[in-house]
Design a protein around this motif. Structure first.
Motif, PDB file in Angstrom:
ATOM      1  N   GLU A  47      26.343  57.172  58.473  1.00  0.00           N
ATOM      2  CA  GLU A  47      24.962  57.335  58.945  1.00  0.00           C
ATOM      3  C   GLU A  47      24.887  57.172  60.450  1.00  0.00           C
ATOM      4  O   GLU A  47      24.255  57.970  61.152  1.00  0.00           O
ATOM      5  CB  GLU A  47      24.068  56.307  58.253  1.00  0.00           C
ATOM      6  N   LEU A  48      25.551  56.132  60.961  1.00  0.00           N
ATOM      7  CA  LEU A  48      25.535  55.891  62.403  1.00  0.00           C
ATOM      8  C   LEU A  48      26.233  57.011  63.153  1.00  0.00           C
ATOM      9  O   LEU A  48      25.775  57.438  64.224  1.00  0.00           O
ATOM     10  CB  LEU A  48      26.205  54.547  62.697  1.00  0.00           C
ATOM     11  N   ALA A  49      27.337  57.501  62.604  1.00  0.00           N
ATOM     12  CA  ALA A  49      28.048  58.614  63.251  1.00  0.00           C
ATOM     13  C   ALA A  49      27.146  59.838  63.378  1.00  0.00           C
ATOM     14  O   ALA A  49      27.174  60.542  64.401  1.00  0.00           O
ATOM     15  CB  ALA A  49      29.308  58.955  62.466  1.00  0.00           C
ATOM     16  N   GLY A  50      26.330  60.091  62.348  1.00  0.00           N
ATOM     17  CA  GLY A  50      25.407  61.209  62.424  1.00  0.00           C
ATOM     18  C   GLY A  50      24.304  60.994  63.450  1.00  0.00           C
ATOM     19  O   GLY A  50      23.847  61.953  64.093  1.00  0.00           O
ATOM     20  N   GLN A  51      23.863  59.737  63.619  1.00  0.00           N
ATOM     21  CA  GLN A  51      22.796  59.450  64.571  1.00  0.00           C
ATOM     22  C   GLN A  51      23.268  59.510  66.016  1.00  0.00           C
ATOM     23  O   GLN A  51      22.464  59.738  66.927  1.00  0.00           O
ATOM     24  CB  GLN A  51      22.202  58.065  64.276  1.00  0.00           C
ATOM     25  N   LEU A  52      24.555  59.289  66.237  1.00  0.00           N
ATOM     26  CA  LEU A  52      25.063  59.281  67.609  1.00  0.00           C
ATOM     27  C   LEU A  52      24.902  60.632  68.292  1.00  0.00           C
ATOM     28  O   LEU A  52      24.884  60.702  69.526  1.00  0.00           O
ATOM     29  CB  LEU A  52      26.538  58.860  67.616  1.00  0.00           C
TER      30      LEU A  52
ATOM     31  N   LEU B 116      21.382  52.090  65.865  1.00  0.00           N
ATOM     32  CA  LEU B 116      21.834  50.995  64.996  1.00  0.00           C
ATOM     33  C   LEU B 116      20.684  50.494  64.132  1.00  0.00           C
ATOM     34  O   LEU B 116      20.862  50.224  62.937  1.00  0.00           O
ATOM     35  CB  LEU B 116      22.401  49.858  65.846  1.00  0.00           C
ATOM     36  N   GLY B 117      19.494  50.336  64.740  1.00  0.00           N
ATOM     37  CA  GLY B 117      18.339  49.898  63.975  1.00  0.00           C
ATOM     38  C   GLY B 117      17.977  50.881  62.882  1.00  0.00           C
ATOM     39  O   GLY B 117      17.655  50.476  61.751  1.00  0.00           O
ATOM     40  N   PHE B 118      18.038  52.178  63.201  1.00  0.00           N
ATOM     41  CA  PHE B 118      17.761  53.201  62.197  1.00  0.00           C
ATOM     42  C   PHE B 118      18.749  53.102  61.041  1.00  0.00           C
ATOM     43  O   PHE B 118      18.368  53.172  59.867  1.00  0.00           O
ATOM     44  CB  PHE B 118      17.846  54.584  62.844  1.00  0.00           C
ATOM     45  N   THR B 119      20.027  52.916  61.366  1.00  0.00           N
ATOM     46  CA  THR B 119      21.067  52.829  60.337  1.00  0.00           C
ATOM     47  C   THR B 119      20.843  51.627  59.431  1.00  0.00           C
ATOM     48  O   THR B 119      20.956  51.726  58.208  1.00  0.00           O
ATOM     49  CB  THR B 119      22.450  52.748  60.995  1.00  0.00           C
ATOM     50  N   VAL B 120      20.530  50.486  60.022  1.00  0.00           N
ATOM     51  CA  VAL B 120      20.317  49.270  59.238  1.00  0.00           C
ATOM     52  C   VAL B 120      19.141  49.443  58.283  1.00  0.00           C
ATOM     53  O   VAL B 120      19.191  49.001  57.126  1.00  0.00           O
ATOM     54  CB  VAL B 120      20.096  48.064  60.164  1.00  0.00           C
ATOM     55  N   GLU B 121      18.086  50.113  58.731  1.00  0.00           N
ATOM     56  CA  GLU B 121      16.897  50.275  57.886  1.00  0.00           C
ATOM     57  C   GLU B 121      17.110  51.291  56.769  1.00  0.00           C
ATOM     58  O   GLU B 121      16.289  51.376  55.855  1.00  0.00           O
ATOM     59  CB  GLU B 121      15.697  50.666  58.743  1.00  0.00           C
TER      60      GLU B 121
END
Length: 354
Positions: A31-36, A50-55
């Motif tokens: 998920e984080l890799a996609g958001q980067l 990171l916040g988006f991934t955690v949620e």
């Protein structure tokens, strides 16, 4: 509660925590890799990614419940088998059925927890994450915690909230002329967004600059085509997975009542409703892997087999959901059939090895 039950529950809990830490860590990484890819756009920083991934993690926890349940049982009981603890339990007269009963009781507790997560925890976190991400990528604040301020090409729109996740409620529209002077003020109780993009406003009050202090003209309905930007439309288009089952049910009923396409949300609803059945099927599939060969010590082989079964079932459910959406197939039939088939396979396997 008997001593052996407490011991089995403790082993299951430890295995469940470890399995979910591994699975959530893996899915969170992807998920984080996609958001980067979006980091650097507007005000979207690594911290916000990171916040988006955690949620997103509580939703992943719910979606992965069947897979995690299968691995949990295989690992917990497999470790007990490798330490010859299952042999000891069998030796003192504890049948496989009673051990399986303990596992199923733990499964019921797990399902209650997951139901609470996907009803009360995951939806608000996902919706907050989506609002935060959209506002950050857009580069300005277009959404608050409970309401939305949207700047259109010719004015400003305020939406108090989204009912059932998608229907704008308590709307204020301020339209401005070429010299940024107010030309019309519209207040509506709700809006039905049509596939064409037209908003059918209900319970409408229309005022012009000359009569702002008066009650204004009342209308039952008013068609309004907003001049919104793509990023603003994305803000109002919440993913079906971010809605609680009850909200999905209400929104599907609302769309059906207004003769609108509800297939996307109907599939998401039945994916959530089929989760307990699929989890129960996975628990049944785990039994013959460990209970009927208590002396077996090849834990790695059992975990590998369980992982293959779990991944295959997870991919199958996702594929069937996509096919049901694309081809308009009956969502209840499509989403419940895999769970029922897996239950049948597990029962046949249990009968053969038992």
């Amino acid at each position: 509660m008997r001593i052996y039950e407490r011991y089995i529950y403790a082993e299951l809990l430890r295995a469940w925590v470890v399995v979910n830490l591994v699975l959530l860590g893996l899915f969170g990484f992807f998920e984080l890799a996609g958001q980067l890819d979006d980091v650097g756009k507007g005000r979207y920083t690594i911290a916000k990614a990171l916040g988006f991934t955690v949620e997103q993690l509580p939703q992943h926890l719910a979606e992965l419940t069947p897979f995690a349940a299968l691995l949990t049982v295989v690992i917990a009981l497999g470790l007990m088998a490798s330490r010859h603890e299952l042999v000891i339990l069998r030796g003192v007269g504890l049948s496989p059925v009673r051990i399986a009963g303990c596992v199923l009781k733990a499964g019921v507790a797990l399902l209650i927890l997951v139901l609470a997560v996907q009803s009360f925890v995951a939806p608000p976190l996902m919706q907050h994450a989506q609002r935060m991400r959209t506002a950050a990528v857009a580069g300005d604040s277009v959404a608050g915690d409970a309401s939305y301020w949207l700047r259109t090409r010719d004015g400003v729109v305020h939406i108090a909230r989204l009912e059932n996740g998608h229907q704008p409620v308590d709307i204020e529209i301020l339209e401005f002329g070429p010299e940024q002077t107010l030309t019309r003020y519209v207040r509506a109780e709700k809006a039905d967004i049509q596939p064409s993009g037209v908003w059918k406003l209900g319970g409408v009050t229309v005022k012009h600059p000359a009569d702002l202090n008066n009650a204004g003209a009342r209308r039952a309905e008013l068609d309004w085509t907003p001049s919104l930007y793509d990023r603003q439309l994305a803000l109002l288009d919440r993913a079906p997975a971010s809605l609680a089952p009850l909200s999905l049910y209400r929104y599907v009923a609302y769309l059906d009542a207004h003769n609108q396409d509800a297939q996307r949300y109907r599939v998401a609803l039945w994916q959530k409703l089929a989760l307990p059945l699929t989890t129960f099927a996975m628990l049944l599939l785990a039994m013959p892997l460990v209970l009927f060969n208590p002396r077996g010590a090849n834990l790695g082989l059992r975990v590998a087999l369980a992982t293959g079964i779990g991944l295959g079932a997870f991919a199958l459910l996702q594929a069937i959901g996509n096919l049901a959406f694309v081809f308009g197939l009956p969502a209840p039939l499509c989403m419940l059939t895999p769970g029922l088939a897996l239950c049948g396979i597990a029962l046949l396997w249990l009968r053969r090895v038992g």
